[in-house]
Scaffold this motif. Structure first.
Motif, PDB file in Angstrom:
ATOM      1  N   HIS B 119       0.865  -1.180   0.000  1.00  0.00           N
ATOM      2  CA  HIS B 119       0.000   0.000   0.000  1.00  0.00           C
ATOM      3  C   HIS B 119       0.901   1.229   0.000  1.00  0.00           C
ATOM      4  O   HIS B 119       0.769   2.121   0.837  1.00  0.00           O
ATOM      5  CB  HIS B 119      -0.960  -0.037   1.190  1.00  0.00           C
ATOM      6  CG  HIS B 119      -2.362   0.218   0.791  1.00  0.00           C
ATOM      7  ND1 HIS B 119      -3.159   1.163   1.348  1.00  0.00           N
ATOM      8  CD2 HIS B 119      -3.115  -0.343  -0.182  1.00  0.00           C
ATOM      9  CE1 HIS B 119      -4.344   1.164   0.762  1.00  0.00           C
ATOM     10  NE2 HIS B 119      -4.335   0.259  -0.168  1.00  0.00           N
ATOM     11  N   ASN B 120       1.830   1.244  -0.957  1.00  0.00           N
ATOM     12  CA  ASN B 120       2.904   2.242  -0.977  1.00  0.00           C
ATOM     13  C   ASN B 120       2.441   3.632  -1.391  1.00  0.00           C
ATOM     14  O   ASN B 120       2.678   4.607  -0.683  1.00  0.00           O
ATOM     15  CB  ASN B 120       4.006   1.804  -1.942  1.00  0.00           C
ATOM     16  CG  ASN B 120       4.529   0.417  -1.608  1.00  0.00           C
ATOM     17  OD1 ASN B 120       4.400  -0.019  -0.468  1.00  0.00           O
ATOM     18  ND2 ASN B 120       5.097  -0.263  -2.580  1.00  0.00           N
ATOM     19  N   HIS B 121       1.812   3.721  -2.531  1.00  0.00           N
ATOM     20  CA  HIS B 121       1.436   5.040  -3.047  1.00  0.00           C
ATOM     21  C   HIS B 121       0.494   5.784  -2.099  1.00  0.00           C
ATOM     22  O   HIS B 121       0.745   6.931  -1.764  1.00  0.00           O
ATOM     23  CB  HIS B 121       0.833   4.923  -4.454  1.00  0.00           C
ATOM     24  CG  HIS B 121       1.863   4.693  -5.526  1.00  0.00           C
ATOM     25  ND1 HIS B 121       2.552   3.499  -5.641  1.00  0.00           N
ATOM     26  CD2 HIS B 121       2.321   5.491  -6.514  1.00  0.00           C
ATOM     27  CE1 HIS B 121       3.384   3.589  -6.663  1.00  0.00           C
ATOM     28  NE2 HIS B 121       3.261   4.786  -7.222  1.00  0.00           N
ATOM     29  N   PRO B 122      -0.578   5.142  -1.625  1.00  0.00           N
ATOM     30  CA  PRO B 122      -1.469   5.854  -0.700  1.00  0.00           C
ATOM     31  C   PRO B 122      -0.756   6.274   0.582  1.00  0.00           C
ATOM     32  O   PRO B 122      -1.014   7.352   1.106  1.00  0.00           O
ATOM     33  CB  PRO B 122      -2.558   4.829  -0.386  1.00  0.00           C
ATOM     34  CG  PRO B 122      -2.477   3.819  -1.466  1.00  0.00           C
ATOM     35  CD  PRO B 122      -1.070   3.807  -1.949  1.00  0.00           C
ATOM     36  N   SER B 123       0.175   5.433   1.071  1.00  0.00           N
ATOM     37  CA  SER B 123       0.852   5.765   2.323  1.00  0.00           C
ATOM     38  C   SER B 123       1.795   6.950   2.160  1.00  0.00           C
ATOM     39  O   SER B 123       2.097   7.642   3.124  1.00  0.00           O
ATOM     40  CB  SER B 123       1.624   4.553   2.856  1.00  0.00           C
ATOM     41  OG  SER B 123       0.767   3.460   2.992  1.00  0.00           O
ATOM     42  N   TYR B 128      -1.251   7.867   7.459  1.00  0.00           N
ATOM     43  CA  TYR B 128      -2.118   7.214   8.442  1.00  0.00           C
ATOM     44  C   TYR B 128      -3.219   6.412   7.738  1.00  0.00           C
ATOM     45  O   TYR B 128      -3.365   5.211   7.946  1.00  0.00           O
ATOM     46  CB  TYR B 128      -2.726   8.270   9.371  1.00  0.00           C
ATOM     47  CG  TYR B 128      -3.593   7.697  10.461  1.00  0.00           C
ATOM     48  CD1 TYR B 128      -3.047   7.289  11.664  1.00  0.00           C
ATOM     49  CD2 TYR B 128      -4.974   7.565  10.282  1.00  0.00           C
ATOM     50  CE1 TYR B 128      -3.835   6.762  12.669  1.00  0.00           C
ATOM     51  CE2 TYR B 128      -5.773   7.039  11.278  1.00  0.00           C
ATOM     52  CZ  TYR B 128      -5.197   6.640  12.475  1.00  0.00           C
ATOM     53  OH  TYR B 128      -5.996   6.111  13.456  1.00  0.00           O
ATOM     54  N   GLY B 129      -3.951   7.078   6.866  1.00  0.00           N
ATOM     55  CA  GLY B 129      -5.054   6.412   6.166  1.00  0.00           C
ATOM     56  C   GLY B 129      -4.560   5.349   5.207  1.00  0.00           C
ATOM     57  O   GLY B 129      -5.152   4.279   5.085  1.00  0.00           O
ATOM     58  N   GLY B 130      -3.449   5.637   4.548  1.00  0.00           N
ATOM     59  CA  GLY B 130      -2.913   4.687   3.579  1.00  0.00           C
ATOM     60  C   GLY B 130      -2.523   3.378   4.237  1.00  0.00           C
ATOM     61  O   GLY B 130      -2.868   2.297   3.760  1.00  0.00           O
ATOM     62  N   ALA B 131      -1.817   3.473   5.349  1.00  0.00           N
ATOM     63  CA  ALA B 131      -1.377   2.253   6.035  1.00  0.00           C
ATOM     64  C   ALA B 131      -2.571   1.515   6.632  1.00  0.00           C
ATOM     65  O   ALA B 131      -2.671   0.292   6.550  1.00  0.00           O
ATOM     66  CB  ALA B 131      -0.365   2.600   7.124  1.00  0.00           C
ATOM     67  N   ASN B 211       9.752   7.671  -1.294  1.00  0.00           N
ATOM     68  CA  ASN B 211       8.800   6.604  -1.618  1.00  0.00           C
ATOM     69  C   ASN B 211       8.774   5.583  -0.486  1.00  0.00           C
ATOM     70  O   ASN B 211       9.550   4.630  -0.483  1.00  0.00           O
ATOM     71  CB  ASN B 211       9.187   5.875  -2.912  1.00  0.00           C
ATOM     72  CG  ASN B 211       8.930   6.706  -4.144  1.00  0.00           C
ATOM     73  OD1 ASN B 211       9.779   7.485  -4.572  1.00  0.00           O
ATOM     74  ND2 ASN B 211       7.752   6.561  -4.710  1.00  0.00           N
ATOM     75  N   VAL B 212       7.880   5.797   0.465  1.00  0.00           N
ATOM     76  CA  VAL B 212       7.758   4.847   1.573  1.00  0.00           C
ATOM     77  C   VAL B 212       7.170   3.538   1.030  1.00  0.00           C
ATOM     78  O   VAL B 212       6.410   3.546   0.070  1.00  0.00           O
ATOM     79  CB  VAL B 212       6.847   5.436   2.673  1.00  0.00           C
ATOM     80  CG1 VAL B 212       5.472   5.763   2.126  1.00  0.00           C
ATOM     81  CG2 VAL B 212       6.714   4.491   3.858  1.00  0.00           C
ATOM     82  N   LEU B 213       7.600   2.421   1.621  1.00  0.00           N
ATOM     83  CA  LEU B 213       6.976   1.144   1.259  1.00  0.00           C
ATOM     84  C   LEU B 213       6.210   0.598   2.462  1.00  0.00           C
ATOM     85  O   LEU B 213       6.759   0.513   3.563  1.00  0.00           O
ATOM     86  CB  LEU B 213       8.016   0.109   0.827  1.00  0.00           C
ATOM     87  CG  LEU B 213       8.894   0.448  -0.372  1.00  0.00           C
ATOM     88  CD1 LEU B 213       9.793  -0.742  -0.715  1.00  0.00           C
ATOM     89  CD2 LEU B 213       8.053   0.839  -1.581  1.00  0.00           C
ATOM     90  N   VAL B 214       4.965   0.258   2.240  1.00  0.00           N
ATOM     91  CA  VAL B 214       4.132  -0.341   3.278  1.00  0.00           C
ATOM     92  C   VAL B 214       3.591  -1.654   2.713  1.00  0.00           C
ATOM     93  O   VAL B 214       2.738  -1.649   1.840  1.00  0.00           O
ATOM     94  CB  VAL B 214       2.974   0.594   3.683  1.00  0.00           C
ATOM     95  CG1 VAL B 214       2.047  -0.087   4.674  1.00  0.00           C
ATOM     96  CG2 VAL B 214       3.512   1.879   4.267  1.00  0.00           C
ATOM     97  N   ASN B 215       4.159  -2.764   3.174  1.00  0.00           N
ATOM     98  CA  ASN B 215       3.722  -4.082   2.719  1.00  0.00           C
ATOM     99  C   ASN B 215       3.031  -4.768   3.894  1.00  0.00           C
ATOM    100  O   ASN B 215       3.642  -4.942   4.953  1.00  0.00           O
ATOM    101  CB  ASN B 215       4.905  -4.946   2.271  1.00  0.00           C
ATOM    102  CG  ASN B 215       5.577  -4.438   0.988  1.00  0.00           C
ATOM    103  OD1 ASN B 215       6.512  -5.048   0.494  1.00  0.00           O
ATOM    104  ND2 ASN B 215       5.117  -3.323   0.439  1.00  0.00           N
ATOM    105  N   VAL B 216       1.787  -5.127   3.716  1.00  0.00           N
ATOM    106  CA  VAL B 216       1.025  -5.700   4.816  1.00  0.00           C
ATOM    107  C   VAL B 216       0.576  -7.114   4.471  1.00  0.00           C
ATOM    108  O   VAL B 216       0.126  -7.367   3.357  1.00  0.00           O
ATOM    109  CB  VAL B 216      -0.235  -4.872   5.125  1.00  0.00           C
ATOM    110  CG1 VAL B 216      -0.612  -5.029   6.577  1.00  0.00           C
ATOM    111  CG2 VAL B 216      -0.025  -3.433   4.799  1.00  0.00           C
ATOM    112  N   GLY B 217       0.740  -8.007   5.417  1.00  0.00           N
ATOM    113  CA  GLY B 217       0.351  -9.392   5.180  1.00  0.00           C
ATOM    114  C   GLY B 217      -0.668  -9.865   6.207  1.00  0.00           C
ATOM    115  O   GLY B 217      -0.753  -9.316   7.305  1.00  0.00           O
ATOM    116  N   CYS B 218      -1.431 -10.876   5.823  1.00  0.00           N
ATOM    117  CA  CYS B 218      -2.409 -11.445   6.747  1.00  0.00           C
ATOM    118  C   CYS B 218      -2.455 -12.964   6.565  1.00  0.00           C
ATOM    119  O   CYS B 218      -2.310 -13.463   5.452  1.00  0.00           O
ATOM    120  CB  CYS B 218      -3.786 -10.854   6.483  1.00  0.00           C
ATOM    121  SG  CYS B 218      -5.079 -11.452   7.593  1.00  0.00           S
TER     122      CYS B 218
END
Lengths: 267, 772
Positions: B119-123, B128-131, B211-218
């Protein structure tokens, strides 16, 4: 009554999220816990009077965007208040863990020092002094109290996990000393935060800055109980943080055991 | 230009777009004006299609096509590479793949489901909302397979806090601001929704400053018979939209995620969705209750592309079509145009396909939970998507055309550092200073300041926690272990790995090392590595050298995983992570799942007692490329640690046998910062010191022995009485005796030479440094 006849309502609304592990813990002890949505009580699909214990588990009820527990408390007050008051007067058990403790405090039924149900909250669980959510294990020591698990909890330092942003127990400033003394006299303080050696120390041992290091308490009659640490997360030996270092203590189990024994004897 | 638009209805805004009459310039202008992010060739293809139909499209139709053809939805640049190396590692344990999340067999009755997504671009725009919505999205991906989400993972890459403000392009947010926003976003969403956040990476490098990277897994678990496909395969099935209302938040999110940032750019806030965990939490309950009662025929979450993607993909997969009535959809804002309703990416929504006889019971469940559930249409026999807004037909398209996005085989250039291999030979360092510097690096220090803000124990099943050891002195775990079932002792070990330092120098070897580390982390906790998910974060794919990095990374990831029979069961690609033509370091992130036979046999990092023997497993090489040591001192080296898969496999098998016999008291893999850091972390968590001699490590420099980051290595603690038995089991694997545990200091010698001696309390204090 027998343990297997004890019916427990695990009350939930949106954002309640410790109900499954709480249910598993109580079920494994032979009792009959059930998930009950507040809407089911409101719509009379289930009745509070069928249960011997009401358990409000942890979570972020309704999001806790305003103040922890206040929305859940407001909904209860607006709907099933009379049923709940009768429940308490019948000396049935009401337990609130973490968010549940916050709800009971916002309802005005904890700390319950002078009355069973105060019109306005008699205490507050304020934001932690670290000003942030903290999830970690802490040390506790029990006090001599009228809580039903006073006998079953061991008389030494034990550990349980906490996970909250608002757990700092505070009394009204102008009556603090008087009320605290009264709480102590009434035997309302269940257990307090301590350091590894059992001394009453400040942060980080007291993880939220609670008055008198209070971690758990009950009302003057001992049947309404609130605590910030999570007994359902310290119930099985493998849940213990130090299980891998040979610590198999299960203080959460002793807490539930005490409550169930009390109900068995009483009803 | 306005001449090309014709309003169709006076009551609400629907336009015909006269695309058939447009020239190429006008097509490109149309793409820009409507925010479609489609290129010239793609626009021409759309024009030809409508010329062949002999009619003009509505704005709803154009928008729907642009959604479906975005990089985010159809992987047009990466599909080719993924097919070649990553997809299709055959394994009997893969239960279902190619859906929203990978489904893997755990035992006869159960599967586990997992995925990692960026969720890189939105973050970058709204941290806050992007992540937060990243967390929400990945939970829905797992939930929509019918699985109960049990754990969250997040791997985050930030610019350093001391990144000079002056160097930030205009309009870019400060790395610290982004960090605070992202951490709070994950915390506030994950904690509220009641799923433990148990593992992850927090990595700092100037390459992520813009360019922050936010990679989220579940991860989730499910009974086999309850697995639900993301499709509808018969006509006449109700399409039920459940969860949140539809609003203007998240319009054109996928188109926006499929391009680069430029400085001074004002990105539309509407491209970032808003999450609401308090709609999601009851939604999870209502969905899982419906799954248990077998009321759901097919299910898919609404993510990128909104209703447009979800309805299109569900019916396409089942070879049917759908008729949808847009006016039925509950809205946040009354005056939304039909095209906005169709492509909005508002959060907390899912699409359920429900047959007539199950509908009433399903709606009752959602009613108890106060969650909206609305029938918005039905599937039809014809393979078409037909939309109505009130009485007006606003779309009538062939499902195959909408989802037939282009596939590109982009040119690539591979820059082999290996061919001109070089390595600076620095003067011998001041060991104490070097050790202090590495121990206080933001990529090594105690991460409890982040981890403890996440509730990692909710659900009561986090058996091995992310922080472990003596209460109050906890250290980092290798991986976390969840006990997913009440009545079974089986556990799932979860880890996440990446290594931007090695990836920058050699993407092929770097990627191999990332798989190696995932295997190491899982094995350290006594888990058998079972499957992987990949999340590939790269720069602009139109740059051949970036495509080259992608090729090399995919090749490395594929090679080691294949050797270990580890399938990639789900994946995600995030491209265009660049600002002003500067791309991020190539950053593949892995999520690894291992199976623990009996959770009571888990092995942890912290030293268990005094007077045990310490061993290093596998040799250390002079591979300093991408090590923290060389990176920090700016020494050059192209020699990135390689992986000897054979050696790793043998060691893994031996180590797991030794663990099964209960011979391993504690275990830690060797990674960031090398042996010195691994030993420190083992000592910190136990408050027990060590007496180490490096003499038995083969003939390389002392600083390399301590700080090389060669792959495939572990440190283990053995009871002196069990030493012989241990050595016997390890036969065929190179092991090195390092010394003993005990005391209150970490003392390191190389032969007779004293290298380092430091009090444990000092080590802990340095390690506890919080980045400022």
């Amino acid at each position: 009554m027998k343990t297997e006849d004890i019916r427990i309502a695990l009350l939930r609304i949106e954002g309640t999220n410790c109900e499954d592990e709480s249910l598993n813990a109580l079920k494994s002890m032979g009792a009959r816990p059930e998930h009950v949505h507040l809407n089911e009580l409101i719509r009379k699909k289930r009745n509070l009077e069928d249960y011997q214990m009401l358990f409000i588990p942890g979570g972020f009820s309704a999001g806790d965007y305003i103040r922890a527990g206040i929305i859940f408390a407001a909904r209860i007050k607006a709907t099933i208040k009379n049923d709940l008051l009768k429940f308490i007067e019948d000396e049935k058990i009401v337990l609130g863990v973490c968010n549940g403790f916050q709800v009971l405090t916002e309802l005005g039924i904890l700390p319950g020092i002078e009355n069973l149900w105060e019109e306005h909250p008699g205490a507050v669980l304020a934001p932690n002094i670290s000003n942030k959510f903290e999830c970690r294990w802490i040390y506790l020591k029990k006090e001599r109290s009228v809580c039903p698990f006073n006998e079953t909890l061991p008389d030494k330092v034990f550990s349980m996990p906490i996970a909250h942003a608002e757990g700092r127990f505070m009394l009204p400033e102008n009556r603090e000393k008087y009320l605290l003394e009264k709480m102590i006299d009434n035997g309302q303080i269940a257990f307090r935060y301590v350091d590894r050696e059992g001394n009453f120390e400040g942060y980080p041992w007291n993880p939220n800055g609670s008055l008198y290091n209070i971690a758990g308490l009950c009302n003057m009659t001992g049947n309404v109980i609130g605590m910030m640490p999570h007994p359902e997360r310290a119930f099985f030996d493998f849940q213990n943080l130090e299980f891998w270092r040979g610590n198999s203590e299960t203080p959460g189990r002793y807490i539930f055991e005490g409550i169930l024994k009390h109900i068995s004897r009483k009803f | 230009m306005t001449d090309f638009y014709e309003r169709v209805d006076k009551r609400f805004p629907v336009f015909l777009i006269k695309i058939r009459d447009m020239n190429i310039k006008e097509l490109q202008k149309l793409s820009r004006d409507l925010g479609l992010s489609l290129n010239r060739d793609e626009m021409i293809r759309i024009r030809s299609y409508f010329r062949s139909l002999d009619r003009d499209p509505t704005d709803v139709e154009i928008q729907a096509i642009a959604q479906a053809w975005s990089e985010h939805c159809c992987y047009k640049s990466s599909k080719h590479v993924l097919k070649k190396y990553i997809i299709g590692i055959d394994s009997p344990k893969v239960f279902l793949t190619g859906e929203d999340a990978g489904v893997v067999e755990l035992d006869n009755d159960h599967v586990y489901v997992f995925k990692m997504e960026s969720h890189n671009h939105p973050s970058a725009v709204e941290p806050y909302g992007g992540a937060a919505t990243g967390v929400g999205g990945i939970i829905r991906d797992v939930l929509c397979m019918g699985a109960k989400p049990i754990a969250l993972v997040d791997s985050l890459f930030f610019g350093n806090f001391d990144y000079p403000e002056k160097r930030l392009p205009k309009g870019m947010k400060n790395p610290r601001f982004i960090f605070n926003g992202v951490i709070s976003g994950i915390r506030d969403y994950g904690n509220r929704v009641g799923i433990p956040t148990v593992s992850g990476i927090t990595y700092f490098d100037p390459g992520y400053a813009t360019n922050v990277l936010v990679n989220v897994g579940c991860v989730g678990v499910c009974r086999k018979e309850n697995v639900i496909r993301s499709m509808v395969n018969k006509p006449g099935v109700n399409l039920v939209l459940v969860g949140g209302k539809t609003g203007r938040d998240g319009i054109h999110g996928v188109n926006f995620a499929s391009r680069s940032f430029r400085s001074g750019e004002k990105v539309e806030k509407t491209a970032v969705q808003l999450g609401n965990p308090i709609i999601k939490e009851p939604l999870i309950h209502a969905v899982l209750e419906s799954v248990d009662k077998k009321l759901i025929h097919g299910m898919k979450d609404l993510g990128g592309g909104g209703l447009s993607s979800v309805v299109g993909e569900m019916v396409l997969a089942g070879n049917v079509g759908a008729e949808v009535h847009l006016e039925m959809i509950p809205l946040k804002e009354r005056d939304m145009a039909p095209w906005e309703i169709w492509i909005s990416e508002s959060q907390e929504r899912m699409m359920l396909a429900v047959e007539d006889d199950k509908l009433k019971e399903l709606l009752e469940i959602f009613d108890i939970w106060d969650v909206d559930a609305t029938v918005i249409g039905k599937t039809i026999e014809d393979e078409k998507l037909i939309l109505y807004y009130r009485d007006l037909k606003v779309m009538d398209l062939d499902t195959h055309f909408i989802t037939s996005g282009p596939v590109y085989c982009r040119p690539y250039r591979i820059e082999y550092p290996g061919m001109k291999s070089y390595q600076t030979i620095p003067p011998e360092p001041d060991y104490k200073k070097l050790f202090r510097n590495i121990l206080s690096s933001p990529n090594v220090t105690n991460k409890s300041y982040i981890i403890r803000q996440y509730d990692h124990e909710v659900k009561g099943s986090t058996v091995l926690k992310p922080l472990t050891g003596k209460l109050g002195l906890e250290t980092h775990s290798n991986s976390s272990v969840i006990k997913p079932f009440e009545n079974k002792n089986v556990g799932l070990a979860i880890t996440s790995t990446s290594n931007p330092r090695t990836m920058k120098i050699d993407p092929y070897r770097g990627s191999k090392g990332i798989v190696d580390e995932a295997i190491r982390n899982l094995v350290s906790s006594n888990a058998v590595p079972h499957s992987l998910a990949d999340n590939l974060n790269f720069g602009n794919p139109e740059d051949p050298s970036v495509m080259g990095q992608l090729y090399e990374a995919a090749r490395g990831l594929g090679e080691i995983a294949r050797y270990f029979d580890l399938p990639y069961v789900s994946g995600n690609v995030s491209l265009y992570n660049q600002t002003n033509r500067k791309s991020i370091p190539p950053t593949p992130t892995l999520m690894g799942i291992g199976v623990v036979k009996d959770i009571k046999s888990v092995v942890t990092v912290d030293i268990k007692k005094e007077n045990s023997v310490l061993y290093q497993i596998n040799p250390t090489f002079s591979e300093m490329g991408g090590s923290l040591y060389y990176d920090m001192y700016e020494y050059e080296s192209s020699v990135v640690p390689d992986v000897n898969a054979d050696m790793l496999k043998k060691a893994m098998e031996n180590l797991l046998s030794a663990m099964e016999k209960g011979l391993i008291l504690s275990c830690h893999d060797i990674s960031d910062g090398g042996l010195a850091i691994s030993l420190s972390e083992m000592a910190i968590g136990a408050d027990i010191g060590m007496d180490i001699n490096l003499a038995d490590i083969q003939n390389i420099r002392t600083d390399f022995k301590l700080f090389s980051e060669s792959n495939s290595r572990w440190v283990v603690e053995i009871d002196q009485k069990k030493e012989k038995e241990f050595l016997k089991i390890m036969e065929g694997t190179y092991v090195i005796r390092l010394g003993y545990t005990g005391g209150r200091e970490l003392t390191v010698k190389d032969g007779d030479r004293k290298i380092l001696s430091m009090d444990l309390e000092d080590i802990r204090n340095i390690w506890n440094t919080v980045p400022r």
